[in-house]
Scaffold this active site. Structure first.
Site, short mmCIF file in Angstrom:
data_model
loop_
_atom_site.label_atom_id
_atom_site.label_comp_id
_atom_site.label_asym_id
_atom_site.label_seq_id
_atom_site.Cartn_x
_atom_site.Cartn_y
_atom_site.Cartn_z
N LYS A 1 0.82 -1.20 0.00
CA LYS A 1 0.00 0.00 0.00
C LYS A 1 0.87 1.27 0.00
O LYS A 1 2.08 1.21 0.12
CB LYS A 1 -0.94 -0.03 1.20
CG LYS A 1 -1.91 -1.24 1.18
CD LYS A 1 -2.69 -1.34 -0.11
CE LYS A 1 -3.96 -2.17 -0.05
NZ LYS A 1 -3.84 -3.59 0.26
C1 LIG Z 1 -5.09 -4.51 0.81
C2 LIG Z 1 -6.56 -4.47 0.88
C3 LIG Z 1 -7.26 -5.01 1.95
C4 LIG Z 1 -6.63 -5.87 3.00
O1 LIG Z 1 -5.70 -5.31 3.76
P1 LIG Z 1 -4.64 -6.20 4.58
O2 LIG Z 1 -3.94 -5.19 5.38
O3 LIG Z 1 -3.77 -6.89 3.58
O4 LIG Z 1 -5.43 -7.16 5.40
C5 LIG Z 1 -8.63 -4.84 1.99
N1 LIG Z 1 -9.29 -4.21 1.04
C6 LIG Z 1 -8.67 -3.70 -0.03
C7 LIG Z 1 -9.46 -2.98 -1.05
C8 LIG Z 1 -7.28 -3.83 -0.15
O5 LIG Z 1 -6.68 -3.37 -1.24
#
Ligand SMILES: *Cc1c(COP(=O)(O)O)cnc(C)c1O
Length: 401
Positions: free
Chosen positions: A186
């Site tokens: 992210k």
């Molecule tokens: C990355 C992501 C998640 C999950 O997040 P994690 O921290 O990996 O559990 C949930 N929703 C979306 C849209 C994402 O891109």
């Protein structure tokens, strides 16, 4: 993966602060921690960037969505409208809090459309899990009207849209509660981490307790704290929060670089006939983590992907065939392949997940190719990439009669 490109002294310093006291737990132990409260600092940084009244750091973004849904009052048997294009965590969160996902259409924003939501409403619909995809944002004016007209609970999974906004309000703050992910992929990362946000104090208090076995977090004797609700462990560790503090402080700088690079690449690519871009309901609020191209049709997109692979150009996603982001590959969901029985298997769904009719979503995702923006690219690097993408796309375009 912008955050990871900028790992440096700042992250190391925050982690060392924690290592020096050895206090890896986020609550209590006031003496031993020597003033180090990294989870609280992470929350403060996230509030500063988003403008949220309340933020609560948790173990990951998937947990943050589940907490947002549950603390908004969505539970067993409730129908929740979800998109077929999302990282599957959004759908899993709905299932694992006991609710029933109902899929609705997305549009060229890559998010649920107001029209799509309206068509999916049934008498059992309790809420919407709106996902802001690929760094951008949904059409909030249209969606908020449907939310109000039908008295629905809106929860926003802004897992991949931290710091993105719509008309001055950060995504994640339009509904009752929202979530962001700080996983490794992210805009900013904690390694593993997530943030729950809300502007509503009661919802925040529920989330705070729910994410830590119901602890009220009042007083300084953890063993004697009252528990008003049942909860579970979704806590973040101080080590993860420490990395997140340093990373979150870099987000304004990452945003600026991402946007400059993305819009320069769009200028180059818009000169190629047949390439268009996804709809951004508020272009000035784009987090610009992805450059999202729309090809004229799915076949052209597939041929473009082949040309990109032949040319050795990586760093892109063709979500239409990706295992985790589009419903076409979610056989485990369609077959309800579960480790143990889920509430949805007892209450049933009004939708047959094997026979969903979502032509608009199929068309949009079939045409979509997304390139992850790197905030450290030099002008030469991103210009060369944009020109290479353009030449692959040209080779793939249908020949006009
Ligand atoms: C990355 C992501 C998640 C999950 O997040 P994690 O921290 O990996 O559990 C949930 N929703 C979306 C849209 C994402 O891109």
């Amino acid at each position: 993966m912008p955050g990871t490109e900028l790992f440096g002294q700042e992250e190391r310093k925050e982690v060392n602060d924690v290592m020096e006291t050895g206090m890896l737990f986020r609550y209590n132990h006031d003496q031993q921690r020597n003033g180090m409260w990294k989870a609280r600092e992470f929350e403060a940084e996230a509030m500063k960037i988003t403008g949220a009244k309340y933020a609560h750091a948790v173990s990951n973004g998937s947990a943050a969505i589940a907490i947002a849904l549950a603390s908004s009052g969505i539970g067993a048997g409730d129908e929740v409208i979800v998109p077929p294009f999302t990282f599957i965590a959004s759908v899993e969160a709905v299932l694992f809090i006991g609710a029933v996902p109902v899929f609705a259409e997305i549009d060229e924003t890559l998010c649920l459309s107001a029209e799509g939501i309206k068509k999916a409403i049934t008498p059992k619909t309790r809420g919407i899990c709106l996902v802001h995809m690929c760094g951008g944002m949904a059409d909030m004016d249209g969606i908020m009207k449907v939310v109000k007209d039908h008295n629905l609970i809106l929860v926003e999974d802004a897992g991949q849209a931290f710091a993105a906004s719509y008309k001055g309000t950060c995504v994640g703050l339009f509904g009752k509660a929202g979530s962001y992910s700080f996983d490794f992929f992210k805009i900013a990362t904690a390694g593993e981490g997530g943030i729950f946000v809300t502007n509503d104090e009661a919802t925040y208090k529920l989330a705070d307790a729910y994410s830590d076995h119901g602890h009220s977090h009042v007083g300084n004797n953890r063993g004697m704290e009252p528990h008003h609700v049942l909860g579970f462990n979704y806590r973040i560790s101080e080590l993860h929060a420490a990395v997140a503090v340093a990373q979150t402080r870099k987000v304004p700088q990452i945003l600026k670089a991402n946007r400059r690079i993305k819009y320069a690449m769009m200028d180059i690519l818009s000169q190629t006939e047949g390439i268009s871009f996804v709809t951004l309901p508020d272009p000035s609020g784009d987090s610009a983590t992805f450059l999202n191209l729309l090809m004229p049709d799915t076949d052209t997109a597939k041929r473009t992907v082949d040309e990109l692979n032949k040319a050795g150009i990586g760093g892109f996603n063709y979500w239409y065939t990706n295992m985790y982001h589009f419903i076409n590959q979610w056989d485990h969901l369609k077959n309800m392949s579960t480790v143990a029985k889920l509430p949805v298997e007892l209450v049933g769904s009004s939708q047959d997940y094997n026979n969903l009719h979502l032509p608009k979503s199929q068309e949009v995702v079939g045409r979509l190719i997304s390139f992850g923006i790197r905030c450290t690219w030099t002008d030469e690097e991103y210009k060369a990439l944009a020109n290479n993408i353009a030449s692959c796309a040209k080779k793939a375009m249908p020949v006009m009669a």
